[in-house]
Scaffold this motif. Structure first.
Motif, PDB file in Angstrom:
ATOM      1  N   ALA A   1      -6.111  15.505  -8.489  1.00  0.00           N
ATOM      2  CA  ALA A   1      -7.359  15.723  -9.222  1.00  0.00           C
ATOM      3  C   ALA A   1      -7.100  16.564 -10.455  1.00  0.00           C
ATOM      4  O   ALA A   1      -7.608  16.293 -11.541  1.00  0.00           O
ATOM      5  N   LYS A   2      -6.263  17.589 -10.294  1.00  0.00           N
ATOM      6  CA  LYS A   2      -5.932  18.475 -11.397  1.00  0.00           C
ATOM      7  C   LYS A   2      -5.189  17.707 -12.490  1.00  0.00           C
ATOM      8  O   LYS A   2      -5.489  17.847 -13.675  1.00  0.00           O
ATOM      9  N   GLU A   3      -4.257  16.898 -12.057  1.00  0.00           N
ATOM     10  CA  GLU A   3      -3.473  16.083 -12.986  1.00  0.00           C
ATOM     11  C   GLU A   3      -4.378  15.180 -13.832  1.00  0.00           C
ATOM     12  O   GLU A   3      -4.169  14.988 -15.017  1.00  0.00           O
ATOM     13  N   MET A   4      -5.416  14.638 -13.192  1.00  0.00           N
ATOM     14  CA  MET A   4      -6.320  13.742 -13.918  1.00  0.00           C
ATOM     15  C   MET A   4      -7.440  14.498 -14.609  1.00  0.00           C
ATOM     16  O   MET A   4      -8.265  13.900 -15.300  1.00  0.00           O
ATOM     17  N   GLY A   5      -7.489  15.801 -14.407  1.00  0.00           N
ATOM     18  CA  GLY A   5      -8.519  16.596 -15.072  1.00  0.00           C
ATOM     19  C   GLY A   5      -9.916  16.340 -14.530  1.00  0.00           C
ATOM     20  O   GLY A   5     -10.893  16.377 -15.278  1.00  0.00           O
ATOM     21  N   ILE A   6     -10.015  16.050 -13.256  1.00  0.00           N
ATOM     22  CA  ILE A   6     -11.325  15.781 -12.658  1.00  0.00           C
ATOM     23  C   ILE A   6     -11.459  16.610 -11.383  1.00  0.00           C
ATOM     24  O   ILE A   6     -10.485  17.181 -10.914  1.00  0.00           O
ATOM     25  N   SER A   7     -12.640  16.657 -10.816  1.00  0.00           N
ATOM     26  CA  SER A   7     -12.831  17.455  -9.611  1.00  0.00           C
ATOM     27  C   SER A   7     -12.325  16.701  -8.398  1.00  0.00           C
ATOM     28  O   SER A   7     -12.160  15.484  -8.419  1.00  0.00           O
ATOM     29  N   ARG A   8     -12.133  17.467  -7.358  1.00  0.00           N
ATOM     30  CA  ARG A   8     -11.662  16.886  -6.109  1.00  0.00           C
ATOM     31  C   ARG A   8     -12.614  15.802  -5.591  1.00  0.00           C
ATOM     32  O   ARG A   8     -12.162  14.711  -5.249  1.00  0.00           O
ATOM     33  N   PRO A   9     -13.947  16.041  -5.520  1.00  0.00           N
ATOM     34  CA  PRO A   9     -14.850  14.982  -5.025  1.00  0.00           C
ATOM     35  C   PRO A   9     -14.784  13.704  -5.873  1.00  0.00           C
ATOM     36  O   PRO A   9     -14.805  12.596  -5.344  1.00  0.00           O
ATOM     37  N   THR A  10     -14.694  13.874  -7.182  1.00  0.00           N
ATOM     38  CA  THR A  10     -14.594  12.699  -8.047  1.00  0.00           C
ATOM     39  C   THR A  10     -13.296  11.967  -7.790  1.00  0.00           C
ATOM     40  O   THR A  10     -13.254  10.737  -7.716  1.00  0.00           O
ATOM     41  N   TYR A  11     -12.224  12.745  -7.652  1.00  0.00           N
ATOM     42  CA  TYR A  11     -10.932  12.135  -7.371  1.00  0.00           C
ATOM     43  C   TYR A  11     -11.011  11.313  -6.083  1.00  0.00           C
ATOM     44  O   TYR A  11     -10.589  10.154  -6.031  1.00  0.00           O
ATOM     45  N   THR A  12     -11.593  11.909  -5.049  1.00  0.00           N
ATOM     46  CA  THR A  12     -11.702  11.235  -3.757  1.00  0.00           C
ATOM     47  C   THR A  12     -12.456   9.924  -3.892  1.00  0.00           C
ATOM     48  O   THR A  12     -12.084   8.899  -3.329  1.00  0.00           O
ATOM     49  N   ARG A  13     -13.524   9.943  -4.700  1.00  0.00           N
ATOM     50  CA  ARG A  13     -14.331   8.760  -4.930  1.00  0.00           C
ATOM     51  C   ARG A  13     -13.490   7.649  -5.577  1.00  0.00           C
ATOM     52  O   ARG A  13     -13.515   6.495  -5.154  1.00  0.00           O
ATOM     53  N   ILE A  14     -12.732   8.016  -6.587  1.00  0.00           N
ATOM     54  CA  ILE A  14     -11.919   7.030  -7.300  1.00  0.00           C
ATOM     55  C   ILE A  14     -10.833   6.480  -6.384  1.00  0.00           C
ATOM     56  O   ILE A  14     -10.580   5.275  -6.318  1.00  0.00           O
ATOM     57  N   TYR A  15     -10.208   7.386  -5.652  1.00  0.00           N
ATOM     58  CA  TYR A  15      -9.112   6.992  -4.774  1.00  0.00           C
ATOM     59  C   TYR A  15      -9.606   6.059  -3.667  1.00  0.00           C
ATOM     60  O   TYR A  15      -8.981   5.037  -3.377  1.00  0.00           O
ATOM     61  N   GLU A  16     -10.752   6.396  -3.079  1.00  0.00           N
ATOM     62  CA  GLU A  16     -11.335   5.544  -2.026  1.00  0.00           C
ATOM     63  C   GLU A  16     -11.652   4.156  -2.568  1.00  0.00           C
ATOM     64  O   GLU A  16     -11.391   3.144  -1.922  1.00  0.00           O
ATOM     65  N   SER A  17     -12.235   4.131  -3.744  1.00  0.00           N
ATOM     66  CA  SER A  17     -12.580   2.864  -4.367  1.00  0.00           C
ATOM     67  C   SER A  17     -11.321   2.029  -4.599  1.00  0.00           C
ATOM     68  O   SER A  17     -11.297   0.826  -4.343  1.00  0.00           O
ATOM     69  N   ALA A  18     -10.259   2.681  -5.062  1.00  0.00           N
ATOM     70  CA  ALA A  18      -8.999   1.981  -5.311  1.00  0.00           C
ATOM     71  C   ALA A  18      -8.470   1.381  -4.019  1.00  0.00           C
ATOM     72  O   ALA A  18      -8.061   0.219  -3.980  1.00  0.00           O
ATOM     73  N   ARG A  19      -8.497   2.164  -2.952  1.00  0.00           N
ATOM     74  CA  ARG A  19      -7.941   1.671  -1.691  1.00  0.00           C
ATOM     75  C   ARG A  19      -8.753   0.504  -1.150  1.00  0.00           C
ATOM     76  O   ARG A  19      -8.194  -0.447  -0.617  1.00  0.00           O
ATOM     77  N   ARG A  20     -10.065   0.574  -1.291  1.00  0.00           N
ATOM     78  CA  ARG A  20     -10.887  -0.541  -0.811  1.00  0.00           C
ATOM     79  C   ARG A  20     -10.603  -1.808  -1.583  1.00  0.00           C
ATOM     80  O   ARG A  20     -10.536  -2.894  -1.021  1.00  0.00           O
ATOM     81  N   LYS A  21     -10.439  -1.655  -2.896  1.00  0.00           N
ATOM     82  CA  LYS A  21     -10.156  -2.836  -3.711  1.00  0.00           C
ATOM     83  C   LYS A  21      -8.809  -3.443  -3.349  1.00  0.00           C
ATOM     84  O   LYS A  21      -8.675  -4.663  -3.260  1.00  0.00           O
ATOM     85  N   ILE A  22      -7.826  -2.580  -3.166  1.00  0.00           N
ATOM     86  CA  ILE A  22      -6.492  -3.084  -2.832  1.00  0.00           C
ATOM     87  C   ILE A  22      -6.532  -3.774  -1.465  1.00  0.00           C
ATOM     88  O   ILE A  22      -5.954  -4.852  -1.280  1.00  0.00           O
ATOM     89  N   ALA A  23      -7.253  -3.183  -0.534  1.00  0.00           N
ATOM     90  CA  ALA A  23      -7.372  -3.778   0.802  1.00  0.00           C
ATOM     91  C   ALA A  23      -8.058  -5.141   0.723  1.00  0.00           C
ATOM     92  O   ALA A  23      -7.649  -6.105   1.375  1.00  0.00           O
TER      93      ALA A  23
END
Ligand SMILES: [Zn+2]
Ligand SMILES: [Zn+2]
Ligand SMILES: [Zn+2]
Lengths: 181, 106
Positions: free
Chosen positions: A46-68
């Motif tokens: 999250a820090k690397e992307m300059g966003i908050s942890r909750p936002t990061y989690t949201r993006i990451y979850e979305s990515a995993r669902r799409k890949i799945a």
């Protein structure tokens, strides 16, 4: 942020041409890269992307669902320059009329950042503030990179073909042929 | 705690400057010592990069909050990563001493 992926996506083997690919946004690619390839913790990522942890989690979850989805249904994946989510929730204050955000994500917000009033309310809008990222693209090989603000695209040279790049999505005018360097 | 306020001039009677990156002055107000410092914005005339350069400037003063009329998307992202709070006043008819008065709540 680092560079976007240097290829355009994936297709499943042994299936006819996919008409309905899964679109994976760049920040989703980046989240998977950071968490599952670089093995960052969510906090570091999250820090690397300059966003908050909750936002990061949201993006990451979305990515995993799409890949799945692509993986299970045999759909193609197309990378797309999407949006950069910079997160910090916004609030408005009824007492002084200001708007303020809340960069210290872990604490709860109780008071106006300006006048300290407790008469505050979270701003909902569309839930997140987004900006579109501009991309430069190589006319020869199609390589895309995030446009550097303030640098004209044609000053960006494709590392593979030595071509001057141009802004993605912008028709190239003035008689230049876009498939030529 | 230190707070930066964008100002259109160098006195407490000056109005808030609505532009963050290209404001005329930054006022650094210390809520403990109640001191104010007016810093002319060296990035005011920058053609490019005034926002990020101004973020650097106020961050180097150790401020925890910034009060202005608007922030660009890049500037917001930078302040987010620095964990500096942004306060946007839509009512830009306020002058610096009025903003300081709001910050001086008990
Ligand atoms: Zn308030
Ligand atoms: Zn190329
Ligand atoms: Zn460009």
């Amino acid at each position: 942020m680092t560079n976007p992926p240097h290829f355009k996506g994936f297709t499943p083997i042994g299936l006819p041409e996919e008409k309905n690919p899964v679109v994976l946004h760049y920040e989703e690619y980046e989240a998977v890269r950071l968490s599952d390839f670089e093995l960052y913790t969510q906090l570091e990522a999250a820090k690397e992307m300059g966003i908050s942890r909750p936002t990061y989690t949201r993006i990451y979850e979305s990515a995993r669902r799409k890949i799945a989805m692509a993986f299970v249904k045999g759909r193609a994946i197309v990378f797309e320059g999407g949006k950069v989510y910079f997160d910090s929730e916004w609030y408005s204050c009824k007492a002084c009329g200001c708007w303020f955000n809340h960069p210290a994500k872990e604490d709860e917000v109780k008071n106006c950042g300006l006048c300290n009033s407790t008469e505050i309310q979270q701003f909902h809008g569309n839930g997140k503030h987004t900006i579109t990222v501009d991309y430069c693209v190589c006319p020869q090989c199609g390589l895309e990179k995030v446009h550097t603000h303030g640098v004209p695209c044609n000053k960006d040279i494709c590392p593979h073909c030595n071509c001057a790049m141009h802004r993605k999505g912008t028709p190239h005018h003035n008689g230049f042929r876009i498939n030529k360097c | 705690m230190k707070v930066a306020i964008t100002s259109s001039g160098n006195s407490p009677e000056s109005l808030l400057d609505s532009r963050f990156g290209r404001c005329s002055y930054f006022v650094v107000f210390d809520t403990e010592s109640l001191s104010t410092e007016f810093i002319p914005n060296p990035n005011k005339e920058n053609i490019d990069g005034a926002g990020p350069a101004s973020v650097q400037l106020v961050a180097s003063r150790g401020v925890k909050k910034v009060v202005s009329g608007e922030f660009g998307s890049k500037v917001k992202a930078l302040f987010d990563s620095l964990q500096i709070q942004l306060i946007v006043l839509n009512d830009i008819d306020k002058n610096i001493s009025e903003v300081i008065k709001l910050l001086n709540h008990k």
